[in-house]
Scaffold this motif. Structure first.
Motif, short mmCIF file in Angstrom:
data_model
loop_
_atom_site.label_atom_id
_atom_site.label_comp_id
_atom_site.label_asym_id
_atom_site.label_seq_id
_atom_site.Cartn_x
_atom_site.Cartn_y
_atom_site.Cartn_z
N LYS A 151 0.97 -1.28 -0.04
CA LYS A 151 -0.16 0.22 0.02
C LYS A 151 0.73 1.27 -0.04
CE LYS A 151 -4.03 -1.95 2.83
NZ LYS A 151 -4.50 -1.78 3.77
N CYS A 152 0.29 2.31 -0.64
CA CYS A 152 0.99 3.66 -0.47
C CYS A 152 1.13 3.98 1.00
CB CYS A 152 0.30 4.77 -1.25
SG CYS A 152 0.07 4.59 -3.02
N GLY A 153 2.24 4.49 1.38
CA GLY A 153 2.70 4.66 2.99
C GLY A 153 3.12 3.48 3.66
N ASP A 164 11.19 5.17 -1.01
CA ASP A 164 12.11 5.82 -0.37
C ASP A 164 12.85 4.92 0.55
OD1 ASP A 164 11.76 8.56 -1.09
OD2 ASP A 164 10.16 8.89 0.34
N LEU A 165 14.12 5.17 0.63
CA LEU A 165 15.25 4.22 1.58
C LEU A 165 15.15 5.05 2.83
CD1 LEU A 165 16.99 1.61 1.55
CD2 LEU A 165 18.93 3.28 1.22
N ILE A 204 19.86 -5.78 5.87
CA ILE A 204 18.50 -5.24 5.90
C ILE A 204 18.51 -3.91 5.29
CG2 ILE A 204 16.75 -4.71 7.69
CD1 ILE A 204 17.98 -6.50 9.82
N ALA A 205 17.55 -3.90 4.58
CA ALA A 205 17.05 -2.43 3.96
C ALA A 205 15.56 -2.32 4.19
CB ALA A 205 17.43 -2.20 2.69
N CYS A 206 15.08 -1.12 4.55
CA CYS A 206 13.71 -0.83 4.86
C CYS A 206 13.28 0.31 3.79
CB CYS A 206 13.62 0.05 6.24
SG CYS A 206 12.09 0.25 6.63
#
Length: 468
Positions: free
Chosen positions: A377-379, A409-410, A456-458
Motif C-alpha cells: 500500500k501507499c505509505g 524511499d530508502l 537489512i534495508a527498509c
C-alpha cells in the motif's frame, strides 16, 4: 591441553568463488582486498560465540526465560564436572524479546583416544550448541559403549563413508569437542535402520556455545534464532490489525515473530512455493498457538493480480484471506526475506556453491521485489533482507530498487545493531547509514557484531508511480 576453535576454508570451489567475491567487493584490488577475502573466509569458518533466543512474549517475559536457561546451564556444568564454565544470560538491551547467552567456557578439551566422525552439516550445528543426532554420524569405532567419552570431529570434505569404523585419517577433519555416547554402532548401522535421537550428548565444544536441550525450555516458551533474523521483525514493526505479507516465509521463524509483535491481532499471509515448507510454517505457528497467520503454497513472483480492484478495507481483507494472487496495494507491510546465496551463515564447514549459482540469485530477488512493490500500500513499509554478504544481492539490490521504483524511499532501518553498507558500493553516505550489514569488516566481540552475515534495508512507498 585446551583446544581452540579453528576456522576452515569452506568452499569446495575455492579459487572460483574467491575470484567472484573479489569482484563483488568495491575497490577489489591489491593486498588490502586479499586480506579482506582471507578475513571473510576465516570469519565464515568459525561459529559466533553468542547464542540468542527469541521469547514468546504472548506467554512469558524475557527475564523469566533468562532464569530458566541460567538454571539449566548451571545444572549441566555441575553434572559434567565443568566448574570452569561460566555463562552470562541476559535480555538484549535493545530487543526486549531477545535473550543473549555469552560463554566464557574454559572446559578442558583434551582430545580423547576414541573419536566419532560427523558430517559437515552436523558439525556446524554442534559448534552452534547442538548435540550430535544419529543421522549425522558417519563413523564410529568398534568397542565404543554408551557412557564412554569420545572426541567428535567433522569431515569437511565428505570422504568418510557411512559406518566407517577405523580411525579416520583420510581427507580433512576438524575437532569439534567432546561428548558422552548415548547410541552404539548397533543402534546406528543395522540394515534398514533409520536411527533418530541424540547419539552423542555434547559436554563441551571448541566454540564454547552452550547446549540448550529440549528439557530446558518448553516448546512454546522461546525459539533459537539468529540475532539479525530477530531484528528483521522489529525493523518491520507490524502493528495490531494490520495486513502483513511474508513473501518467502519458510520455515516460519520470522512469521511467528511478526504475529507475536502484533499480539496475534491482525492478518499475516505467509507464502512459500513448496508445499512441504508451508507445512513447516504451519507447525511453527501451531507450536506457539498463533491464529493470525494464514499460509498458502505460492510462488511469490506470481502473487500479483494484473488488474487492480479498488475496495474498502473490510473487502480488501476478505480478498486477501482468499489467498493469492492478490490485488495490488493489499498489504500494510511486507517482509521480503529473499532466497539468497546464504554466504553469511556461520560456521560454514563445507560449501559446494558455484559461481553460476551465485549469479542466479539477483535475478530472482529482483522479480520478488517487483511483486512486493506492487502489493504494498501507499505509505506502507517493505523490508528486504538476506543472510549473505555479496554486494550484488545487498547494496546492489538497493541501488537497483531506487533506480527502478521512484515511488520508494530508502528509510533508516531501526533499531540499529549492525554496521552501514559497504563503502564504494554506489550508495551515498546517507544511504549507507540507512541499511544494516552484519559481517566483515566489522570487528569486535559483542553479540551485535559476532553473529551471522546479514543485510537489512527498509523502504517506504510514497505514491503510485509507473515503474520501469
Amino acid at each position: 591441553m585446551f583446544e581452540k576453535q579453528t576456522s576452515v576454508t569452506p568452499f569446495a570451489n575455492k579459487l572460483e568463488v574467491e575470484l567472484y567475491l573479489k569482484s563483488e567487493i568495491p575497490g577489489s584490488t591489491g593486498e588490502c582486498n586479499e586480506s579482506g577475502i582471507e578475513n571473510l573466509l576465516s570469519w565464515l569458518g568459525t561459529a559466533p560465540k553468542f547464542t540468542t533466543f527469541r521469547v514468546n512474549t504472548l506467554v512469558s517475559a524475557a527475564n523469566e526465560v533468562c532464569e530458566v536457561i541460567a538454571r539449566d546451564l548451571h545444572k549441566q556444568a555441575a553434572t559434567h564436572g565443568n566448574s570452569l564454565a561460566v555463562y552470562n544470560v541476559a535480555v538484549h538491551p535493545k530487543l526486549p524479546d531477545t535473550v543473549v547467552i555469552s560463554s566464557f567456557n574454559e572446559a578442558d578439551l583434551r582430545i580423547q583416544e576414541r573419536e566419532v566422525i560427523v558430517d559437515a552439516t552436523c558439525g556446524a550445528a554442534v559448534l552452534r550448541g547442538a548435540h550430535v543426532f544419529a543421522p549425522g554420524i558417519m563413523g564410529m569405532p568398534t568397542g565404543v559403549h554408551c557412557g564412554d567419552i569420545v572426541s567428535v570431529f567433522a569431515d569437511t570434505v565428505g570422504q568418510c563413508k557411512k559406518g566407517y569404523q577405523k580411525p579416520y585419517v583420510q581427507g580433512c577433519k576438524i575437532f569439534l569437542g567432546n561428548g558422552i555416547v548415548r547410541m552404539e554402532r548397533k543402534h546406528l548401522y543395522a540394515k534398514n535402520l533409520k536411527p533418530v535421537g541424540v547419539a552423542i550428548e555434547m559436554t563441551a565444544t571448541v566454540s564454547g556455545c552452550p547446549v540448550i536441550g529440549p528439557d530446558c525450555l518448553s516448546s512454546n516458551l522461546a525459539l533459537l534464532q539468529n540475532l539479525p533474523s530477530i531484528l528483521c521483525g522489529h525493523v518491520l514493526n507490524p502493528l495490531q490489525n494490520e495486513i502483513i505479507l511474508d513473501m518467502c516465509a519458510a520455515p516460519g521463524n520470522k512469521t511467528s515473530h511478526l504475529a507475536m509483535l502484533m499480539g496475534d491481532q491482525g492478518v499475516i499471509i505467509a507464502l512459500d512455493k513448496t508445499e512441504s515448507k508451508v507445512k513447516n510454517i504451519v507447525k511453527r505457528c501451531q507450536q506457539f498457538s498463533l491464529h493470525s497467520v494464514h499460509t498458502f503454497v505460492c510462488d511469490s513472483t506470481r502473487s500479483v493480480k494484473k488488474i487492480s480492484q479498488p475496495c474498502d478495507s473490510e473487502e480488501q481483507q476478505k480478498l486477501v484471506l482468499q489467498g493469492p494472487p492478490f490485488i495490488q496495494e493489499s498489504f500494510d507491510r511486507i517482509l521480503l526475506d529473499a532466497p539468497c546465496s546464504a554466504l553469511g551463515q556461520r560456521p560454514q564447514l563445507a560449501n559446494r556453491i558455484t559461481v553460476n549459482q551465485l549469479k542466479s540469485y539477483p535475478l530472482l530477488q529482483r522479480k520478488l521485489f517487483h511483486s512486493a512493490v506492487s502489493l504494498l500500500k501507499c505509505g506502507g513499509t517493505l523490508i528486504y533482507s538476506t543472510c549473505t554478504v555479496t554486494h550484488e544481492e545487498n547494496e546492489g539490490l538497493v541501488l537497483w530498487a531506487l533506480k527502478h521504483f521512484p515511488n520508494l524511499d530508502l528509510v533508516p532501518a531501526v533499531p540499529v545493531l549492525g554496521g552501514p553498507g559497504l563503502k564504494g558500493s554506489g550508495l551515498t553516505e546517507e544511504q549507507r547509514q540507512c541499511v544494516q550489514k552484519f559481517g566483515p569488516p566489522l570487528v569486535g566481540s559483542d553479540c551485535d557484531i559476532d553473529t551471522i552475515g546479514f543485510f537489512i534495508a527498509c523502504f517506504r512507498k510514497k505514491s503510485t508511480v509507473d515503474v520501469t
